[in-house]
Motif scaffolding. Structure first.
Motif, PDB file in Angstrom:
ATOM      1  N   SER A  30       0.728  -1.240  -0.132  1.00  7.28           N
ATOM      2  CA  SER A  30       0.147  -0.048   0.007  1.00  7.28           C
ATOM      3  C   SER A  30       1.016   1.207   0.020  1.00  7.28           C
ATOM      4  O   SER A  30       2.098   1.267   0.204  1.00  7.28           O
ATOM      5  CB  SER A  30      -0.964  -0.074   1.233  1.00  7.28           C
ATOM      6  N   LEU A  31       0.249   2.378  -0.264  1.00 10.61           N
ATOM      7  CA  LEU A  31       0.837   3.659  -0.144  1.00 10.61           C
ATOM      8  C   LEU A  31       1.757   3.940   1.100  1.00 10.61           C
ATOM      9  O   LEU A  31       2.860   4.289   1.269  1.00 10.61           O
ATOM     10  CB  LEU A  31      -0.253   4.821  -0.383  1.00 10.61           C
ATOM     11  N   PHE A  41     -13.874   6.863  -3.374  1.00 10.77           N
ATOM     12  CA  PHE A  41     -12.738   6.019  -3.319  1.00 10.77           C
ATOM     13  C   PHE A  41     -11.404   6.971  -3.812  1.00 10.77           C
ATOM     14  O   PHE A  41     -10.571   6.836  -3.134  1.00 10.77           O
ATOM     15  CB  PHE A  41     -12.876   4.882  -4.118  1.00 10.77           C
ATOM     16  N   ILE A  42     -11.694   7.581  -4.913  1.00  6.42           N
ATOM     17  CA  ILE A  42     -10.491   8.351  -5.599  1.00  6.42           C
ATOM     18  C   ILE A  42     -10.269   9.430  -4.685  1.00  6.42           C
ATOM     19  O   ILE A  42      -9.016   9.755  -4.579  1.00  6.42           O
ATOM     20  CB  ILE A  42     -11.162   8.835  -7.044  1.00  6.42           C
ATOM     21  N   ILE A  62      -6.513  -1.095  -2.121  1.00  8.50           N
ATOM     22  CA  ILE A  62      -7.999  -1.222  -2.262  1.00  8.50           C
ATOM     23  C   ILE A  62      -8.606  -2.233  -1.275  1.00  8.50           C
ATOM     24  O   ILE A  62      -9.850  -1.748  -0.980  1.00  8.50           O
ATOM     25  CB  ILE A  62      -8.104  -1.815  -3.726  1.00  8.50           C
ATOM     26  N   VAL A  63      -7.910  -2.816  -0.750  1.00  3.21           N
ATOM     27  CA  VAL A  63      -8.604  -4.071   0.318  1.00  3.21           C
ATOM     28  C   VAL A  63      -9.426  -3.380   1.204  1.00  3.21           C
ATOM     29  O   VAL A  63     -10.777  -3.657   1.322  1.00  3.21           O
ATOM     30  CB  VAL A  63      -7.619  -4.815   0.871  1.00  3.21           C
ATOM     31  N   GLY A  64      -8.964  -2.389   1.819  1.00  4.60           N
ATOM     32  CA  GLY A  64      -9.971  -1.707   3.149  1.00  4.60           C
ATOM     33  C   GLY A  64     -10.962  -1.205   2.489  1.00  4.60           C
ATOM     34  O   GLY A  64     -12.032  -0.998   3.262  1.00  4.60           O
ATOM     35  N   ASP A  70     -16.008 -11.754  -0.352  1.00  2.00           N
ATOM     36  CA  ASP A  70     -14.976 -12.469  -0.527  1.00  2.00           C
ATOM     37  C   ASP A  70     -13.968 -12.108  -1.246  1.00  2.00           C
ATOM     38  O   ASP A  70     -13.883 -11.337  -2.618  1.00  2.00           O
ATOM     39  CB  ASP A  70     -15.700 -13.683  -1.517  1.00  2.00           C
ATOM     40  N   LEU A  71     -12.570 -12.152  -0.899  1.00  2.00           N
ATOM     41  CA  LEU A  71     -11.534 -11.443  -1.290  1.00  2.00           C
ATOM     42  C   LEU A  71     -11.194 -11.911  -2.802  1.00  2.00           C
ATOM     43  O   LEU A  71     -10.513 -11.454  -3.372  1.00  2.00           O
ATOM     44  CB  LEU A  71     -10.352 -11.401  -0.549  1.00  2.00           C
ATOM     45  N   SER A  72     -11.356 -12.996  -3.065  1.00  4.47           N
ATOM     46  CA  SER A  72     -11.108 -13.793  -4.150  1.00  4.47           C
ATOM     47  C   SER A  72     -11.745 -13.079  -5.603  1.00  4.47           C
ATOM     48  O   SER A  72     -11.600 -13.175  -6.704  1.00  4.47           O
ATOM     49  CB  SER A  72     -11.419 -15.324  -4.478  1.00  4.47           C
ATOM     50  N   SER A  73     -13.027 -12.426  -5.221  1.00  2.92           N
ATOM     51  CA  SER A  73     -13.651 -11.478  -6.177  1.00  2.92           C
ATOM     52  C   SER A  73     -12.997 -10.245  -6.185  1.00  2.92           C
ATOM     53  O   SER A  73     -13.727  -9.344  -7.080  1.00  2.92           O
ATOM     54  CB  SER A  73     -15.229 -11.753  -6.204  1.00  2.92           C
TER      55      SER A  73
END
Ligand code: FNR
Length: 383
Positions: free
Chosen positions: A113-114, A137-138, A208-210, A217-220
């Motif tokens: 991450s940043l 988000f941006i 992006i995760v957070g 489901d993180l796989s998507s």
């Protein structure tokens, strides 16, 4: 081990060390890969003018990109999933660039991450932004880039929709990776890569995760991300992004004279002549073929940078002679990373620096800032 003398040597070492699916992710272009190949081969069409009996002592490659000092005009391009070439890849590449005195550009789609990169580096790096539909988000990402101390925003304009890369589909690449027995076998044959990956928790898009709260489901996550790129992106968007960011802005992905005029009008500080390393519109011309007409069109209004196919210091020199004030390398530093982590990225930079310095001298110049079209012959209309 065979000596590492050119970028090709790092590439072959990375091919042996990085699991196929991740090596292929770096080493691929869209569809037939014709633009990816042209990016590299078109540099060979430009010939250098050899000069002799010129004082070649006290040479300098130092210059500025968007007003920032660089030891040579070669930045590390933003590349997604860099942490898949080597554990903590973004951090290692940023550290190598920092020590070398060239800019590192962190991708929106990075694994680290940043904040993780900022915590492990001393000097400001650059941040690359993809415009996504979710403007909150941006805005949050721009705030995070400011808080991380980033000193330039690279706004990518050539990815409103994602180009198709056959290799990634054939390999079943996803983020985080889903491993089939074939993938596990590929990794088992690369134990050094596996050991490093096992010691890091970073296997997904760190920026992006957070924020992807709707993705349980993180796989998507990768399909969520692909749906997020904004197909309605327009020149008007530059204004609010510029205002929100408030710092140096570089527009990436310009390959057309008319677009270059719009980009110059937008008030950005620089544009990057780029076809995304041949990963978007296959069949588009190489970046180096288009560079001269863009320089002629808007070179007096905006600083011009280029990426795509740069594999040597000679390539950098040709781009500078044709009017670029800065260049970027994507795959060359990824090969270095896969081949040897931070040391490999440093080796990639050293190779290019040495080639650039020697080539400049043999062209009869001592200061990179004095290079121009007179140092080239025109071949096949590229100059
Ligand atoms: C890229 N590129 C890219 N560009 C961008 O703006 N954001 C990104 O996340 C990525 N991701 C990415 C991943 C990989 C694996 C590659 C190879 C490239 C494009 C990149 O910034 C640059 O335009 C090209 O890599 C330049 O071409 P070369 O140097 O790789 O030939």
């Amino acid at each position: 081990m065979a000596p590492i003398l050119e970028i090709k040597d790092l590439k072959e070492l990375a091919r042996k060390r990085v699991p196929k699916m991740f090596f292929d992710y770096a080493d691929s272009g869209s569809w037939t890969e014709s633009t990816y190949q042209a990016n590299e081969t078109d540099f060979g069409k430009i010939k250098l003018r050899q000069r002799v009996a010129v004082d070649m002592t006290n040479r300098s490659l130092a210059t500025k990109m968007i007003g920032q000092d660089v030891s040579m005009p070669v930045a590390l391009a933003p590349t997604g999933l860099t942490g898949m070439q080597h554990a903590d890849g973004e951090i290692l590449a940023a550290q190598a660039a920092e020590e070398f005195g060239v800019p590192f550009t962190l991708s929106t789609m990075s694994i680290c991450s940043l904040e993780a990169v900022a915590a492990k580096t001393q000097k400001p790096f650059w941040f690359q932004l993809y415009v996504m539909k979710d403007r909150d988000f941006i805005n949050a990402l721009i705030d995070r880039a400011k808080n991380a101390g980033c000193s330039a925003l690279v706004l990518t304009f050539d990815l409103q929709i994602l180009g198709q890369r056959h290799k990634d589909l054939r390999n079943g690449l996803s983020t985080p990776p889903k491993f089939t027995p074939k993938h596990i076998w590929q990794m088992a044959t690369r134990p050094a890569w596996c050991m490093k990956m096992l010691t890091t928790k970073n296997h997904s898009f760190g920026n992006i995760v957070g924020h992807a709260k709707d993705v349980e489901d993180l796989s998507s996550l990768s399909s969520w991300t692909a749906e997020q790129f904004d197909p309605r992106l327009s020149w008007d968007d530059i204004e609010w992004i510029k205002k929100k960011w408030g710092g140096p802005l570089i527009l990436k992905g310009i390959l057309d004279k008319e677009d270059a005029h719009c980009a110059a009008e937008s008030g950005c500080d620089a544009i990057i002549v780029s076809n995304h390393g041949g990963r978007q519109l296959d069949g588009a011309p190489s970046s180096i073929e288009i560079l001269p007409e863009i320089v002629d069109a808007v070179g007096d209004k905006v600083e011009i940078h280029i990426d795509g196919g740069i594999r040597s210091g000679q390539d950098v020199l040709k781009a500078i002679c044709l009017g670029a004030k800065g260049t970027y390398i994507g795959r060359p530093f990824l090969y270095g990373l896969g081949a040897g982590g931070k040391k490999g990225v440093t080796q990639a930079l050293e190779i290019i620096q040495k080639e650039l310095d020697t080539t400049m001298a043999l062209c009869g110049r001592r200061d990179l800032n004095t290079l121009n079209r007179d140092n080239l012959y025109s071949i096949d209309g590229v100059k």
